[in-house]
Design an enzyme around this catalytic site. Sequence first.
Site, PDB file in Angstrom:
ATOM      1  N   ARG A   1       0.270   3.551  -8.557  1.00 19.04           N
ATOM      2  CA  ARG A   1      -1.308   4.084  -8.964  1.00 19.04           C
ATOM      3  C   ARG A   1      -2.504   3.528  -7.853  1.00 19.04           C
ATOM      4  O   ARG A   1      -2.798   2.813  -7.789  1.00 19.04           O
ATOM      5  CB  ARG A   1      -1.899   3.750 -10.471  1.00 19.04           C
ATOM      6  CG  ARG A   1      -3.235   4.185 -10.145  1.00 19.04           C
ATOM      7  CD  ARG A   1      -3.016   4.493 -11.612  1.00 19.04           C
ATOM      8  NE  ARG A   1      -2.741   5.521 -12.652  1.00 19.04           N
ATOM      9  CZ  ARG A   1      -2.733   6.170 -14.117  1.00 19.04           C
ATOM     10  NH1 ARG A   1      -3.678   5.389 -14.960  1.00 19.04           N
ATOM     11  NH2 ARG A   1      -2.200   7.059 -14.513  1.00 19.04           N
TER      12      ARG A   1
ATOM     13  N   LYS B   1      -7.945 -10.697  -2.070  1.00 17.47           N
ATOM     14  CA  LYS B   1      -8.723 -11.892  -1.075  1.00 17.47           C
ATOM     15  C   LYS B   1      -8.710 -10.356   0.202  1.00 17.47           C
ATOM     16  O   LYS B   1      -8.734 -11.504   1.814  1.00 17.47           O
ATOM     17  CB  LYS B   1      -7.249 -13.062  -0.679  1.00 17.47           C
ATOM     18  CG  LYS B   1      -7.380 -14.043  -2.186  1.00 17.47           C
ATOM     19  CD  LYS B   1      -5.978 -14.704  -1.760  1.00 17.47           C
ATOM     20  CE  LYS B   1      -5.676 -15.491  -2.795  1.00 17.47           C
ATOM     21  NZ  LYS B   1      -4.372 -16.248  -2.372  1.00 17.47           N
TER      22      LYS B   1
HETATM   23  N1   CP Z   1      -2.735   9.799 -18.524  1.00 18.54           N
HETATM   24  C1   CP Z   1      -1.957   8.703 -18.175  1.00 18.54           C
HETATM   25  O1   CP Z   1      -2.772   8.957 -17.032  1.00 18.54           O
HETATM   26  O2   CP Z   1      -2.941   7.728 -18.919  1.00 18.54           O
HETATM   27  P1   CP Z   1      -3.239   6.258 -18.397  1.00 18.54           P
HETATM   28  O3   CP Z   1      -4.664   6.658 -17.602  1.00 18.54           O
HETATM   29  O4   CP Z   1      -3.704   5.327 -19.427  1.00 18.54           O
HETATM   30  O5   CP Z   1      -2.252   5.809 -17.188  1.00 18.54           O
END
Ligand code: CP
Length: 311
Positions: free
Chosen positions: A108, A86
């Site tokens: 991440r 959004k």
């Molecule tokens: N090695 C690794 O980071 O795998 P993923 O992207 O599946 O987390």
Amino acid sequence: MPLAIKHLLGTEGLSRKAIETILDTALSFKEISTRPIKKVPTLRGKTVINLFFEASTRTRTSFEIAGKRLSADVINITGSTSSVVKGENLIDTARNLEAMNPDILVVRHSASGAPWLLKEFVDCPIINAGDGAHEHPTQALLDLLTLRVHKKTLDGLSVAIVGDIAHSRVARSNIHAMKTLGMNVTVVGPRPMIPVGIEALGVNVEHDLDKGIRDVDVIMMLRVQFERQGAFLIPSVREYSNLYGLTQKRLARARPDVLVLHPGPVNRGIEIALDVMNGPRSVILEQVNHGVAVRMAVMYLLMGGGDEGIN
Ligand code: CP
């Protein structure tokens, strides 16, 4: 605080002592995952939020399993199901999550540096689960744990890291940690995939795969990261595979006790042949297994856990 750090953002600058403490702790935690009841109360009452703005199978799942095996409450949030769709930005997302008092934020993100930016805006410990092409510290630590299990001493081991070094956060985190531990690292790949000046990190550069893997203890194959390349860096996938794919024929010319690693996901038949991936020198699934122990160790240590261990 045994690690003397609040966050785990990268392996660059991480001390030998901190790396060894994490590996020692992870080794002691491996056994928990083999018990009939795979759970200890160590992080009971703690809350871990996994905030993943990029796809993941291994990292996200193993952080979740690691937190749950330590009895933490684990919440998973993906970019596509959050209010980011959004228009909410990363900083506001993290500050709103922090308002709910988590104890650890695992992040991440596709942007290099995103976890470093977040630490300026939130107070709780942050673990980098991969930021762009920059760092993936827990991947490097689980790779090192795998080597520790097989080779006992890491100091002096020689490693060839093969493939798309330029786009690989796994390569960068491994290079920093391996150099800190006294390992010899050679990066192998076509010129467009090797960053200019990478020798400054203390690595050797080789463009011929057969030469690069001839006498090493460890071969770490990397995925070609098609999604991070604006244009494919060499003329064709077939040519790349011919020149840089690890086949049985090539492996036969390496040391008989060489270990083959790959962080996954694998482009089957491109950077590594299926029979190598599933063969006796491959420790790829052990790497995945060690991801749980390493992430348990990192969370435990960042929460102030020490030598007293767990039961
Ligand atoms: N090695 C690794 O980071 O795998 P993923 O992207 O599946 O987390």
